[in-house]
Design a protein around this motif. Structure first.
Motif, short mmCIF file in Angstrom:
data_model
loop_
_atom_site.label_atom_id
_atom_site.label_comp_id
_atom_site.label_asym_id
_atom_site.label_seq_id
_atom_site.Cartn_x
_atom_site.Cartn_y
_atom_site.Cartn_z
N LYS A 189 0.86 -1.17 -0.07
CA LYS A 189 0.03 0.07 0.19
C LYS A 189 0.88 1.44 0.03
N ARG A 193 0.50 4.31 -2.62
CA ARG A 193 0.17 5.58 -2.15
C ARG A 193 1.12 6.76 -2.71
N ARG A 410 -8.10 -3.59 -3.24
CA ARG A 410 -8.49 -2.57 -1.84
C ARG A 410 -7.32 -1.49 -1.66
N SER A 411 -6.27 -1.67 -2.22
CA SER A 411 -5.22 -0.39 -2.28
C SER A 411 -5.42 0.61 -3.35
N GLN A 414 -8.59 2.36 -1.76
CA GLN A 414 -8.15 3.40 -0.72
C GLN A 414 -7.76 4.47 -1.12
N ASP A 417 -9.69 7.66 -2.02
CA ASP A 417 -9.99 8.49 -1.01
C ASP A 417 -11.29 9.29 -1.07
#
Length: 495
Positions: A189, A193, A410-411, A414, A417
C-alpha cells in the motif's frame, strides 16, 4: 469486402506450431482430432495459401463458447450489425475492422465508467485509478480517460503483470504523468500511495538545489585533485605512469623520451597548489556559476568538434579556478542565462531545471476495478464472512494469487480517497457498476476510429483466429482464451 489482419504467408507456420504444441497443451480431444485430420498436403501444395472464404463476422470468446452477443456481422445488404447494439452507423461501419467492432461492449463499458466519473467530478480533469488495466474494459477506460486529459494510474492484474513488453507498451499509451505498474507493486500500500501522490501533485521527490552544499563538495574535491595531481608532474597522471624502470623497459630506452612526450600530451597539465583559505574566501557561488558556464561552453565545443574550444582556449579546470581566485570575474556574469543546456541547474536561484517539472495529474476523481476471476474469488470469500476475524481468516484460505489481487484492488480503492469506485466486466460484492448508454457506444466507436494523422484514441492487442477457412480454429481459440495465464491480448474468432 473486409478481410482479417493475419498474413496468408503465416498459415503453414501457424498450423505447424499448433500441431507441435499439442504435445504439451491440455487441448480438448475434439480439437486435437480436427487438427490432426486437417488436409495440410492438399491445401498447401503451393508456397503460399490464399484465403478462400471472406470474413463476414467476428466474435469475442464468452466463457467456453464463441459469443453471439459480443459479435459483429456483415449482412447481405452490406450493413454491419452488432449482436448487442444493432446496426453500426457510418463511417464507423466501413472504417473500423471487424476484430475491433467485436470488442465494442468492453470498450463501451470503459467509456461509460469515464463518463460517470466525469459527471461526478463536474467536468474537472483529474487522476483516474484503474485496477485490471490489462483487461478489455480497463484498457478502454484508461485510453479514453487519457484522451480526455485525465492522468491514469493503472495496475496490471496478476496474470498479465509478468509480461514486461505489454507493461512497457501500455505505459507508452498513457501520457505523462500517467503510468502503469504490476499488481505486485500495488498490493504494497505504501508504494502505490506514494506513486499516486506523485502523480496527483506532480511532486516526484526531487529536492531543491543546494548551491552551498554543491560548492562545499566541489572545493573539497578540488583540493584533493590538486594534491593528487600537482604541477610538479609533467601531466595529471600517477607517478608510476611515467616512471622509467630499467628492468621492464630497458629495451625501449632509446625511444623513451619521444614516446613519453606523446603519451603525456593527451593528459591535462598538473594542478597548481590550492590555498584552502583563499578558496573558501574568494571562490563564491557566483564564481562557481561562472566556472560552470565555462565548462559547458568547452563541453559543447568538444562535442561539436570546434577547434576554437569555446572561449576557453586550452581547457584546464584547476588553472581556471586559480585564475578566478586571483582575479574574480564580475558577479553579473553569473546571472547570465545559458540557453541550450537542458536539465541545467543554477547555483543561485535554488530551482530545479524546468525539464524536471512533472505534469500535475490533479485530484483523484475516481477508481475503476475490473473483474478478474482471482479478484472475484477472494472478494466473495471475504464478503461471505461476517466478523472481522472471519474475513481475515477467509483471506488466508484463498490462493496467494487471489489474496494479492484482493489486496491490490483494495489498495486502489483506498487511494481513491472517497471518490466514486466502479466495477467493470462483472459483478463484485458491495461494489457499484454503471449502465452503458447509446452515447457510450458512440464514444467507443469514435475512439476506435482513425483520425487524419492515422492515430486512434483506443487500441487493443488483438489475436484473431480465422475460423472461416479453418473451422476448428473456433474451438482452439476458446482453449487459448481459457488457458492458465492467458496472454494480455483479446482473442477474436473470425468467421
Amino acid at each position: 469486402m473486409r478481410r482479417s489482419a493475419p498474413a496468408a504467408s503465416m498459415a503453414v507456420r501457424h498450423m505447424t506450431e499448433i500441431r507441435s504444441r499439442m504435445v504439451d497443451e491440455d487441448i480438448p480431444q475434439s480439437v486435437r482430432d480436427n487438427i490432426r485430420e486437417f488436409p495440410m498436403t492438399t491445401l498447401w501444395a503451393e508456397d503460399s495459401y490464399e484465403y478462400t472464404t471472406p470474413v463476414t463476422s467476428a466474435h469475442m470468446i464468452e466463457g467456453d463458447k464463441v459469443s453471439t452477443l459480443d459479435s459483429v456481422a456483415i449482412s447481405p445488404d452490406g450493413s454491419v450489425i452488432h449482436g448487442r447494439y444493432g446496426p453500426i452507423p457510418e463511417p464507423a461501419a466501413s472504417s473500423i475492422p471487424l476484430e475491433f467492432l467485436a470488442l465494442l461492449r468492453p470498450a463501451a463499458e470503459g467509456a461509460a465508467a469515464i463518463r460517470f466519473l466525469n459527471e461526478k467530478a463536474g467536468g474537472k480533469k483529474g487522476t483516474v485509478l484503474i485496477y485490471g488495466v490489462s483487461m478489455a474494459p480497463g484498457m478502454a477506460a484508461a485510453q479514453i480517460a487519457n484522451a480526455e486529459g485525465h492522468a491514469v494510474v493503472g495496475v496490471i492484474s496478476s496474470h498479465h503483470s509478468g509480461n514486461d513488453d505489454f507493461g512497457l507498451g501500455l505505459k507508452h499509451m498513457l501520457d505523462e504523468p500517467g503510468t502503469a505498474v504490476p499488481e505486485e507493486y500495488a498490493y504494497v500500500k505504501s508504494k502505490l500511495r506514494e506513486l499516486v501522490k506523485g502523480v496527483v501533485t506532480g511532486d516526484e521527490g526531487y529536492s531543491d538545489v543546494d548551491g552551498d552544499k554543491y560548492l562545499e563538495d566541489f572545493k573539497d574535491l578540488f583540493v584533493k585533485y590538486c594534491e593528487f595531481y600537482p604541477d610538479t608532474r609533467p601531466a595529471a597522471v600517477k607517478e608510476e605512469d611515467y616512471a622509467f624502470s630499467e628492468d621492464n623497459m630497458g629495451k625501449d630506452k632509446e625511444f623513451w623520451d619521444i614516446n613519453m612526450e606523446a603519451y603525456l600530451s593527451q593528459f591535462p597539465p598538473g594542478a597548481p597548489p590550492a590555498d584552502k583559505a583563499k578558496l573558501d574566501a574568494l571562490f563564491t557561488k557566483e564564481q562557481f556559476e561562472i566556472f560552470r558556464q565555462k565548462f559547458w561552453k568547452q563541453t559543447t565545443a568538444l562535442i561539436c568538434d570546434d577547434d576554437k574550444g569555446g572561449d576557453c582556449g586550452d581547457f584546464s579546470p584547476p588553472h581556471l579556478v586559480q585564475s578566478q581566485i586571483r582575479d574574480p570575474e564580475p558577479v553579473s556574469k553569473a546571472q547570465e542565462v545559458s540557453s541550450g543546456f537542458p536539465f541545467r541547474y543554477s547555483m543561485l536561484n535554488k530551482e530545479n531545471p524546468k525539464e524536471l517539472d512533472a505534469p500535475v495529474g490533479g485530484k483523484v476523481i475516481g477508481a475503476v476495478i475490473c473483474f478478474t476471476p482471482e479478484l472475484a474469488a477472494a472478494a466473495n470469500a471475504v464478503a461471505a464472512a461476517k466478523t472481522l476475524r472471519e474475513k481475515a481468516e477467509a483471506l488466508e484460505f484463498v490462493t496467494k494469487t487471489e489474496k494479492q489481487a484482493f489486496l491490490a484492488a483494495r489498495s486502489v480503492i483506498q487511494n481513491a480517497d472517497g471518490a466514486p469506485v466502479l466495477v467493470l466486466g462483472g459483478k463484485l460484492p458491495g461494489m457499484d457498476s454503471v449502465e452503458t448508454t447509446d452515447a457510450d457506444v458512440k464514444t467507443a466507436l469514435s475512439a476506435f476510429d482513425m483520425d487524419d494523422a492515422g492515430k486512434t484514441k483506443l487500441n487493443y492487442f488483438v489475436q484473431s483466429y480465422r475460423a472461416s477457412d479453418f473451422p476448428f480454429y473456433a474451438a482452439y481459440a476458446i482453449h487459448r482464451a481459457n488457458e492458465i495465464l492467458a496472454g494480455p491480448r483479446q482473442i477474436v474468432v473470425l468467421k
